[in-house]
Design a protein around this motif. Structure first.
Motif, PDB file in Angstrom:
ATOM      1  N   GLU A 168       1.148 -60.384  25.381  1.00  0.00           N
ATOM      2  CA  GLU A 168       1.218 -60.577  23.928  1.00  0.00           C
ATOM      3  C   GLU A 168       0.845 -59.294  23.190  1.00  0.00           C
ATOM      4  OE1 GLU A 168      -0.630 -63.452  20.402  1.00  0.00           O
ATOM      5  OE2 GLU A 168      -1.269 -63.694  22.491  1.00  0.00           O
ATOM      6  N   ILE A 169      -0.208 -58.648  23.656  1.00  0.00           N
ATOM      7  CA  ILE A 169      -0.652 -57.402  23.015  1.00  0.00           C
ATOM      8  C   ILE A 169       0.406 -56.310  23.137  1.00  0.00           C
ATOM      9  CG2 ILE A 169      -2.290 -55.483  23.265  1.00  0.00           C
ATOM     10  CD1 ILE A 169      -4.468 -57.586  23.752  1.00  0.00           C
ATOM     11  N   MET A 170       1.057 -56.214  24.280  1.00  0.00           N
ATOM     12  CA  MET A 170       2.098 -55.200  24.452  1.00  0.00           C
ATOM     13  C   MET A 170       3.294 -55.468  23.543  1.00  0.00           C
ATOM     14  SD  MET A 170       0.703 -53.043  26.278  1.00  0.00           S
ATOM     15  CE  MET A 170       2.098 -51.928  26.266  1.00  0.00           C
ATOM     16  N   LYS A 171       3.609 -56.743  23.311  1.00  0.00           N
ATOM     17  CA  LYS A 171       4.684 -57.073  22.374  1.00  0.00           C
ATOM     18  C   LYS A 171       4.309 -56.597  20.963  1.00  0.00           C
ATOM     19  CE  LYS A 171       6.782 -61.148  24.583  1.00  0.00           C
ATOM     20  NZ  LYS A 171       7.026 -62.601  24.440  1.00  0.00           N
ATOM     21  N   ILE A 172       3.070 -56.854  20.596  1.00  0.00           N
ATOM     22  CA  ILE A 172       2.592 -56.407  19.273  1.00  0.00           C
ATOM     23  C   ILE A 172       2.643 -54.893  19.177  1.00  0.00           C
ATOM     24  CG2 ILE A 172       0.586 -56.318  17.749  1.00  0.00           C
ATOM     25  CD1 ILE A 172      -0.234 -59.049  18.939  1.00  0.00           C
ATOM     26  N   TYR A 173       2.269 -54.239  20.270  1.00  0.00           N
ATOM     27  CA  TYR A 173       2.280 -52.769  20.293  1.00  0.00           C
ATOM     28  C   TYR A 173       3.696 -52.238  20.069  1.00  0.00           C
ATOM     29  CZ  TYR A 173       2.172 -48.014  22.124  1.00  0.00           C
ATOM     30  OH  TYR A 173       2.327 -46.664  22.278  1.00  0.00           O
ATOM     31  N   PHE A 174       4.659 -52.754  20.808  1.00  0.00           N
ATOM     32  CA  PHE A 174       6.019 -52.228  20.732  1.00  0.00           C
ATOM     33  C   PHE A 174       6.757 -52.626  19.450  1.00  0.00           C
ATOM     34  CE2 PHE A 174       5.548 -51.785  25.401  1.00  0.00           C
ATOM     35  CZ  PHE A 174       5.927 -50.450  25.513  1.00  0.00           C
ATOM     36  N   PHE A 175       6.483 -53.815  18.931  1.00  0.00           N
ATOM     37  CA  PHE A 175       7.252 -54.298  17.787  1.00  0.00           C
ATOM     38  C   PHE A 175       6.546 -54.124  16.436  1.00  0.00           C
ATOM     39  CE2 PHE A 175       9.130 -56.724  21.325  1.00  0.00           C
ATOM     40  CZ  PHE A 175      10.462 -56.385  21.130  1.00  0.00           C
ATOM     41  N   ILE A 176       5.235 -53.897  16.455  1.00  0.00           N
ATOM     42  CA  ILE A 176       4.500 -53.737  15.195  1.00  0.00           C
ATOM     43  C   ILE A 176       3.797 -52.378  15.115  1.00  0.00           C
ATOM     44  CG2 ILE A 176       2.691 -54.656  13.692  1.00  0.00           C
ATOM     45  CD1 ILE A 176       5.118 -56.468  13.953  1.00  0.00           C
ATOM     46  N   LEU A 177       2.948 -52.083  16.068  1.00  0.00           N
ATOM     47  CA  LEU A 177       2.131 -50.877  15.998  1.00  0.00           C
ATOM     48  C   LEU A 177       2.942 -49.605  16.206  1.00  0.00           C
ATOM     49  CD1 LEU A 177      -1.023 -52.176  17.904  1.00  0.00           C
ATOM     50  CD2 LEU A 177      -0.627 -52.067  15.437  1.00  0.00           C
ATOM     51  N   LEU A 178       3.872 -49.635  17.141  1.00  0.00           N
ATOM     52  CA  LEU A 178       4.713 -48.461  17.381  1.00  0.00           C
ATOM     53  C   LEU A 178       5.565 -48.114  16.157  1.00  0.00           C
ATOM     54  CD1 LEU A 178       4.598 -46.794  19.929  1.00  0.00           C
ATOM     55  CD2 LEU A 178       6.684 -47.895  20.729  1.00  0.00           C
ATOM     56  N   PRO A 179       6.206 -49.090  15.505  1.00  0.00           N
ATOM     57  CA  PRO A 179       6.931 -48.768  14.269  1.00  0.00           C
ATOM     58  C   PRO A 179       6.021 -48.206  13.175  1.00  0.00           C
ATOM     59  CG  PRO A 179       7.705 -50.854  15.139  1.00  0.00           C
ATOM     60  CD  PRO A 179       6.505 -50.470  15.958  1.00  0.00           C
ATOM     61  N   LEU A 180       4.770 -48.698  13.098  1.00  0.00           N
ATOM     62  CA  LEU A 180       3.833 -48.156  12.116  1.00  0.00           C
ATOM     63  C   LEU A 180       3.525 -46.687  12.414  1.00  0.00           C
ATOM     64  CD1 LEU A 180       1.264 -51.067  11.593  1.00  0.00           C
ATOM     65  CD2 LEU A 180       2.972 -50.231   9.967  1.00  0.00           C
ATOM     66  N   LEU A 181       3.324 -46.368  13.688  1.00  0.00           N
ATOM     67  CA  LEU A 181       3.072 -44.980  14.081  1.00  0.00           C
ATOM     68  C   LEU A 181       4.302 -44.112  13.825  1.00  0.00           C
ATOM     69  CD1 LEU A 181       1.080 -45.552  17.397  1.00  0.00           C
ATOM     70  CD2 LEU A 181       0.178 -44.737  15.214  1.00  0.00           C
ATOM     71  N   LEU A 182       5.479 -44.692  13.998  1.00  0.00           N
ATOM     72  CA  LEU A 182       6.732 -43.984  13.703  1.00  0.00           C
ATOM     73  C   LEU A 182       6.804 -43.661  12.213  1.00  0.00           C
ATOM     74  CD1 LEU A 182       9.404 -43.173  15.246  1.00  0.00           C
ATOM     75  CD2 LEU A 182      10.404 -45.211  14.218  1.00  0.00           C
ATOM     76  N   LEU A 183       6.458 -44.639  11.382  1.00  0.00           N
ATOM     77  CA  LEU A 183       6.465 -44.446   9.926  1.00  0.00           C
ATOM     78  C   LEU A 183       5.444 -43.385   9.527  1.00  0.00           C
ATOM     79  CD1 LEU A 183       7.309 -45.229   7.050  1.00  0.00           C
ATOM     80  CD2 LEU A 183       5.624 -47.086   7.152  1.00  0.00           C
ATOM     81  N   ALA A 184       4.245 -43.447  10.108  1.00  0.00           N
ATOM     82  CA  ALA A 184       3.197 -42.475   9.793  1.00  0.00           C
ATOM     83  C   ALA A 184       3.641 -41.063  10.164  1.00  0.00           C
ATOM     84  CB  ALA A 184       1.902 -42.830  10.525  1.00  0.00           C
ATOM     85  N   ALA A 185       4.267 -40.921  11.334  1.00  0.00           N
ATOM     86  CA  ALA A 185       4.743 -39.610  11.781  1.00  0.00           C
ATOM     87  C   ALA A 185       5.837 -39.079  10.858  1.00  0.00           C
ATOM     88  CB  ALA A 185       5.262 -39.708  13.213  1.00  0.00           C
ATOM     89  N   PHE A 186       6.716 -39.981  10.393  1.00  0.00           N
ATOM     90  CA  PHE A 186       7.782 -39.574   9.468  1.00  0.00           C
ATOM     91  C   PHE A 186       7.190 -39.058   8.159  1.00  0.00           C
ATOM     92  CE2 PHE A 186      10.629 -40.441   5.924  1.00  0.00           C
ATOM     93  CZ  PHE A 186      11.795 -39.821   6.354  1.00  0.00           C
ATOM     94  N   ILE A 187       6.226 -39.803   7.615  1.00  0.00           N
ATOM     95  CA  ILE A 187       5.590 -39.389   6.358  1.00  0.00           C
ATOM     96  C   ILE A 187       4.888 -38.046   6.529  1.00  0.00           C
ATOM     97  CG2 ILE A 187       3.764 -39.956   4.697  1.00  0.00           C
ATOM     98  CD1 ILE A 187       4.403 -42.925   5.205  1.00  0.00           C
ATOM     99  N   GLU A 188       4.146 -37.909   7.642  1.00  0.00           N
ATOM    100  CA  GLU A 188       3.384 -36.681   7.879  1.00  0.00           C
ATOM    101  C   GLU A 188       4.299 -35.469   8.056  1.00  0.00           C
ATOM    102  OE1 GLU A 188      -0.292 -35.095  10.737  1.00  0.00           O
ATOM    103  OE2 GLU A 188       0.599 -37.076  11.053  1.00  0.00           O
ATOM    104  N   SER A 189       5.471 -35.676   8.648  1.00  0.00           N
ATOM    105  CA  SER A 189       6.366 -34.554   8.954  1.00  0.00           C
ATOM    106  C   SER A 189       7.296 -34.190   7.803  1.00  0.00           C
ATOM    107  CB  SER A 189       7.217 -34.892  10.180  1.00  0.00           C
ATOM    108  OG  SER A 189       6.412 -35.216  11.279  1.00  0.00           O
ATOM    109  N   PHE A 190       7.793 -35.191   7.090  1.00  0.00           N
ATOM    110  CA  PHE A 190       8.826 -34.934   6.088  1.00  0.00           C
ATOM    111  C   PHE A 190       8.344 -35.050   4.640  1.00  0.00           C
ATOM    112  CE2 PHE A 190      11.165 -36.210   9.888  1.00  0.00           C
ATOM    113  CZ  PHE A 190      12.131 -35.214   9.956  1.00  0.00           C
TER     114      PHE A 190
END
Length: 380
Positions: A168-190
């Motif tokens: 369950e935690i890995m599902k949350i990681y891949f479908f919720i937390l990973l997209p959040l980290l993707l968004l954070a990286a996009f904001i920080e870079s661009f």
């Protein structure tokens, strides 16, 4: 699916309130430690952070985005899978808190020189920082929960098996937390680079001063030397020259903010009009950074020159920066494979610094002479 995973995440956090509170407390303790650390240790922490950033930031925003996302997603995964150690997630979050405390303390110090820094740094740090920290702290909470479940199976979520909880935690990681980290990286870079917030950017922010505007060399002046250049933001100059950015950050921070004598003098002069202009050629093979400050008296300007010279002399003692004094306040700074020539001077109530990057060293004396001539013609 996203709604289900969000609901699962909230449910896990709600069922493990003690872990949530404990991790938040550890993070806040880390921030507090970062604030109260002795300057020597703050400098060590800041250097560690800077070296890490230098290994990630590149000339390409897309590559920077990819490296930031890869780094944070790896850290997030570590926080989860190493939860069985119980100690490692706590230490990682604690050290992240200490790092944040050191950075915030530094920006507050800068704000005493440049009050606008509070707004600039908040705009640069908060958008991606809040998302990133939320995701990583959540990863640490889930990691600790898994660790507790491993050792106390009947006391921690007794109706759940370790295997199903991990899934369950890995599902949350891949479908919720990973997209959040993707968004954070996009904001920080661009987005963050366009907001500003870098130390060099903040300290080089200028206040309008007509006299200074007439005193500094323009791109037209460089045409007299047969060089076609254009004025660019200092962030562009730093991005094109990573070793220069690193030298600027580390030595400026170590000297300006952790040397009490120099810091106090800078605070006394914080309201002096100043102007920074950066000129680069089309291929970024040649760059000139001109910084001019206008003081209230000739004596103050001379003191400003002495202070600039002292900063360079102190900087020679750290971070593999080699400084050669070529005489008449002209220095050759060697850091990595990008030597820089820097001229310091004072004329009347002006104190100035001119940095040259590139192989057109034959222009140095001509540029210096023309800049001093313009300063002499200006009546401060």
């Amino acid at each position: 699916m996203i709604k289900n995973n969000i609901a699962s995440a909230l449910n896990l956090l709600n069922n493990n309130k003690k872990v949530v509170i404990a991790m938040l407390i550890m993070f806040l303790i880390g921030i507090a430690i970062g604030f109260v650390l002795p300057p020597k240790f703050k400098l060590i922490m800041f250097k560690s952070i800077t070296h890490k950033v230098e290994g990630i930031v590149t000339d390409s925003n897309f590559l920077t985005f990819f490296k930031i996302f890869l780094n944070n997603s790896f850290v997030g995964l570590l926080l989860i899978v190493l939860g069985f150690t119980l100690v490692l997630p706590i230490l990682i979050i604690l050290f992240n808190g200490i790092g944040l405390g050191v950075v915030v303390d530094l920006y507050l110090r800068i704000a005493q020189l440049k009050p606008i820094a509070l707004i600039t740094s908040a705009g640069a740090l908060l958008p991606h920082g809040i998302i990133e920290l939320f995701a990583l702290i959540t990863c640490s909470i889930f990691g600790i929960t898994l660790g507790l479940k491993l050792f106390f199976k009947k006391k921690v979520m007794a109706k759940r098996s370790l295997k199903s909880l991990f899934a369950e935690i890995m599902k949350i990681y891949f479908f919720i937390l990973l997209p959040l980290l993707l968004l954070a990286a996009f904001i920080e870079s661009f987005i963050t680079p366009s907001i500003g917030g870098g130390i060099s950017n903040i300290l080089s922010e200028t206040s309008y001063d007509k006299i200074l505007g007439n005193a500094v060399l323009s791109d037209k002046d460089f045409l007299d030397f047969g060089i076609l250049v254009k004025e660019v933001p200092i962030s562009d100059y730093a991005r094109k020259s990573p070793s220069i950015r690193q030298q600027n950050y580390l030595n400026l921070i170590s000297i300006l903010f952790y040397d009490d004598e120099i810091y106090e003098k800078y605070k006394n002069w914080k309201n002096n009009p100043s102007l920074t202009k950066v000129y680069m050629d089309e291929n970024s093979n040649f760059a000139v950074v001109i910084q001019i400050s206008r003081f209230k008296s000739v004596e103050d300007a001379n003191q400003g020159l002495i202070l600039l010279k002292k900063i360079i002399e102190i900087a020679e003692n750290g971070d593999n920066l080699k400084v050669n004094n070529l005489g008449d306040h002209l220095f050759k700074l060697e850091y990595g494979n990008n030597p820089i020539h820097q001229k310091l001077g004072s004329t009347g109530t002006f104190a100035y610094s001119i940095r040259f990057m590139g192989d057109k060293t034959y222009l140095i004396s001509s540029v210096i002479a023309k800049q001093e001539t313009k300063l002499k013609k200006c009546k401060a």
